[in-house]
Motif scaffolding. Structure first.
Motif, PDB file in Angstrom:
ATOM      1  N   PRO A  33      13.555  -0.051  15.575  1.00 34.35           N
ATOM      2  CA  PRO A  33      12.876   1.292  15.027  1.00 34.35           C
ATOM      3  C   PRO A  33      11.452   1.029  14.676  1.00 34.35           C
ATOM      4  O   PRO A  33      10.993   0.102  14.226  1.00 34.35           O
ATOM      5  CB  PRO A  33      13.810   1.647  13.608  1.00 34.35           C
ATOM      6  N   ALA A  34      10.660   2.042  14.972  1.00 34.77           N
ATOM      7  CA  ALA A  34       9.081   1.771  14.697  1.00 34.77           C
ATOM      8  C   ALA A  34       8.751   1.872  13.119  1.00 34.77           C
ATOM      9  O   ALA A  34       9.678   2.676  12.427  1.00 34.77           O
ATOM     10  CB  ALA A  34       8.514   3.233  15.410  1.00 34.77           C
ATOM     11  N   LYS A  35       7.923   1.320  12.758  1.00 35.96           N
ATOM     12  CA  LYS A  35       7.601   1.006  11.215  1.00 35.96           C
ATOM     13  C   LYS A  35       6.998   2.688  10.652  1.00 35.96           C
ATOM     14  O   LYS A  35       6.319   2.969  11.234  1.00 35.96           O
ATOM     15  CB  LYS A  35       6.468   0.023  11.030  1.00 35.96           C
ATOM     16  N   ALA A  36       7.540   2.996   9.597  1.00 40.97           N
ATOM     17  CA  ALA A  36       6.915   4.093   8.849  1.00 40.97           C
ATOM     18  C   ALA A  36       5.536   3.762   8.433  1.00 40.97           C
ATOM     19  O   ALA A  36       5.331   2.827   7.887  1.00 40.97           O
ATOM     20  CB  ALA A  36       7.989   4.682   7.841  1.00 40.97           C
ATOM     21  N   PRO A  37       4.723   4.781   8.165  1.00 36.82           N
ATOM     22  CA  PRO A  37       3.433   4.552   7.578  1.00 36.82           C
ATOM     23  C   PRO A  37       3.863   4.093   6.111  1.00 36.82           C
ATOM     24  O   PRO A  37       4.484   4.893   5.371  1.00 36.82           O
ATOM     25  CB  PRO A  37       2.734   5.806   7.624  1.00 36.82           C
ATOM     26  N   GLU A  38       2.904   3.326   5.720  1.00 37.48           N
ATOM     27  CA  GLU A  38       2.983   2.683   4.295  1.00 37.48           C
ATOM     28  C   GLU A  38       2.281   3.609   3.365  1.00 37.48           C
ATOM     29  O   GLU A  38       1.252   4.202   3.715  1.00 37.48           O
ATOM     30  CB  GLU A  38       2.537   1.319   4.003  1.00 37.48           C
ATOM     31  N   SER A  39       2.963   3.871   2.064  1.00 34.66           N
ATOM     32  CA  SER A  39       2.359   4.625   0.902  1.00 34.66           C
ATOM     33  C   SER A  39       0.938   4.040   0.458  1.00 34.66           C
ATOM     34  O   SER A  39       0.905   2.587   0.508  1.00 34.66           O
ATOM     35  CB  SER A  39       3.237   5.042  -0.011  1.00 34.66           C
ATOM     36  N   PRO A  40      -0.007   4.565   0.185  1.00 31.36           N
ATOM     37  CA  PRO A  40      -1.123   3.980  -0.434  1.00 31.36           C
ATOM     38  C   PRO A  40      -0.815   2.861  -1.634  1.00 31.36           C
ATOM     39  O   PRO A  40      -1.662   2.117  -2.008  1.00 31.36           O
ATOM     40  CB  PRO A  40      -2.132   5.059  -0.730  1.00 31.36           C
ATOM     41  N   TRP A  41       0.237   3.595  -2.263  1.00 33.38           N
ATOM     42  CA  TRP A  41       0.491   2.833  -3.630  1.00 33.38           C
ATOM     43  C   TRP A  41       1.098   1.412  -3.250  1.00 33.38           C
ATOM     44  O   TRP A  41       0.786   0.362  -4.084  1.00 33.38           O
ATOM     45  CB  TRP A  41       1.538   3.595  -4.532  1.00 33.38           C
ATOM     46  N   VAL A  42       1.910   1.491  -2.210  1.00 32.30           N
ATOM     47  CA  VAL A  42       2.331  -0.203  -1.765  1.00 32.30           C
ATOM     48  C   VAL A  42       1.176  -1.141  -1.611  1.00 32.30           C
ATOM     49  O   VAL A  42       1.279  -2.074  -2.172  1.00 32.30           O
ATOM     50  CB  VAL A  42       3.356   0.253  -0.483  1.00 32.30           C
ATOM     51  N   SER A  43      -0.040  -0.603  -1.058  1.00 25.89           N
ATOM     52  CA  SER A  43      -0.910  -1.375  -0.695  1.00 25.89           C
ATOM     53  C   SER A  43      -1.822  -1.762  -2.012  1.00 25.89           C
ATOM     54  O   SER A  43      -2.172  -2.768  -2.294  1.00 25.89           O
ATOM     55  CB  SER A  43      -1.994  -0.999   0.048  1.00 25.89           C
ATOM     56  N   LEU A  44      -1.783  -0.883  -3.231  1.00 20.72           N
ATOM     57  CA  LEU A  44      -2.321  -1.027  -4.459  1.00 20.72           C
ATOM     58  C   LEU A  44      -1.590  -1.898  -5.456  1.00 20.72           C
ATOM     59  O   LEU A  44      -2.062  -2.250  -6.320  1.00 20.72           O
ATOM     60  CB  LEU A  44      -2.738   0.058  -5.055  1.00 20.72           C
ATOM     61  N   MET A  45      -0.251  -2.030  -5.115  1.00 19.25           N
ATOM     62  CA  MET A  45       0.860  -2.643  -6.035  1.00 19.25           C
ATOM     63  C   MET A  45       0.261  -4.067  -6.502  1.00 19.25           C
ATOM     64  O   MET A  45       0.333  -4.498  -7.523  1.00 19.25           O
ATOM     65  CB  MET A  45       2.088  -2.448  -5.545  1.00 19.25           C
ATOM     66  N   PRO A  46       0.022  -5.098  -5.563  1.00 18.53           N
ATOM     67  CA  PRO A  46      -0.564  -6.263  -5.847  1.00 18.53           C
ATOM     68  C   PRO A  46      -1.795  -6.347  -6.793  1.00 18.53           C
ATOM     69  O   PRO A  46      -1.862  -7.255  -7.820  1.00 18.53           O
ATOM     70  CB  PRO A  46      -1.001  -6.924  -4.533  1.00 18.53           C
ATOM     71  N   ILE A  47      -2.945  -5.528  -6.503  1.00 13.97           N
ATOM     72  CA  ILE A  47      -3.884  -5.382  -7.329  1.00 13.97           C
ATOM     73  C   ILE A  47      -3.712  -4.855  -8.853  1.00 13.97           C
ATOM     74  O   ILE A  47      -3.954  -5.555  -9.711  1.00 13.97           O
ATOM     75  CB  ILE A  47      -4.949  -4.454  -6.773  1.00 13.97           C
ATOM     76  N   ILE A  48      -2.578  -3.995  -8.992  1.00 16.81           N
ATOM     77  CA  ILE A  48      -2.227  -3.552 -10.294  1.00 16.81           C
ATOM     78  C   ILE A  48      -1.641  -4.592 -10.837  1.00 16.81           C
ATOM     79  O   ILE A  48      -1.787  -4.736 -12.209  1.00 16.81           O
ATOM     80  CB  ILE A  48      -1.375  -2.220 -10.017  1.00 16.81           C
ATOM     81  N   LEU A  49      -0.777  -5.167 -10.257  1.00 15.28           N
ATOM     82  CA  LEU A  49       0.109  -6.275 -10.982  1.00 15.28           C
ATOM     83  C   LEU A  49      -0.970  -7.582 -11.253  1.00 15.28           C
ATOM     84  O   LEU A  49      -0.517  -8.119 -12.403  1.00 15.28           O
ATOM     85  CB  LEU A  49       1.052  -6.965 -10.063  1.00 15.28           C
TER      86      LEU A  49
END
Length: 133
Positions: free
Chosen positions: A41-57
């Motif tokens: 199956p093709a990958k679903a587009p990622e949410s922008p929050w997923v990419s910001l989670m490491p920075i927030i952490l």
């Protein structure tokens, strides 16, 4: 051998794709010898929050370990200096162990030697630790 991935709809006619707008896309694994493999199956587009989670952490970790810890220690130290009273046994930041004789606003009078009645004045901030009695 290596696998090449491509979208199954890439070879399709544009008129055929118009009816497939709501369908999910799949990828087909094709080996170098031209044999088709399994469908992935093709990958679903990622949410922008997923990419910001490491920075927030990282910000949360920095706050708890580098900012909150020293603030908590300083608050405890100010409380300790505020509760300083006569006859407390203390250690100065210079390593002198003495007994508190008098507590003033900004300074403390310490008795160092019992036999000679040697006393010194130090600022409150020079008290490093109050020993439990």
């Amino acid at each position: 051998m290596f696998d090449m991935f491509f979208l199954a709809q890439a070879d399709a006619n544009p008129q055929q794709l118009q009816g497939l707008e709501g369908e999910t896309q799949t990828q087909i694994s094709v080996a170098a010898d031209g044999q088709e493999g399994t469908e992935v199956p093709a990958k679903a587009p990622e949410s922008p929050w997923v990419s910001l989670m490491p920075i927030i952490l990282m910000v949360v970790i920095v706050y708890f370990f580098m900012l909150r810890g020293p603030q908590k220690k300083e608050k405890e130290r100010k409380r300790m200096l505020g509760e300083l009273k006569k006859n407390d046994k203390v250690r100065t930041i210079g390593g002198i162990i003495a007994t508190v004789v008098e507590v003033r606003d900004k300074e403390v009078v310490l008795k160092i030697d019992e036999s000679n009645n040697t006393r010194i004045k130090v600022v409150r901030e020079a008290i490093g630790e109050v020993y439990a009695e």
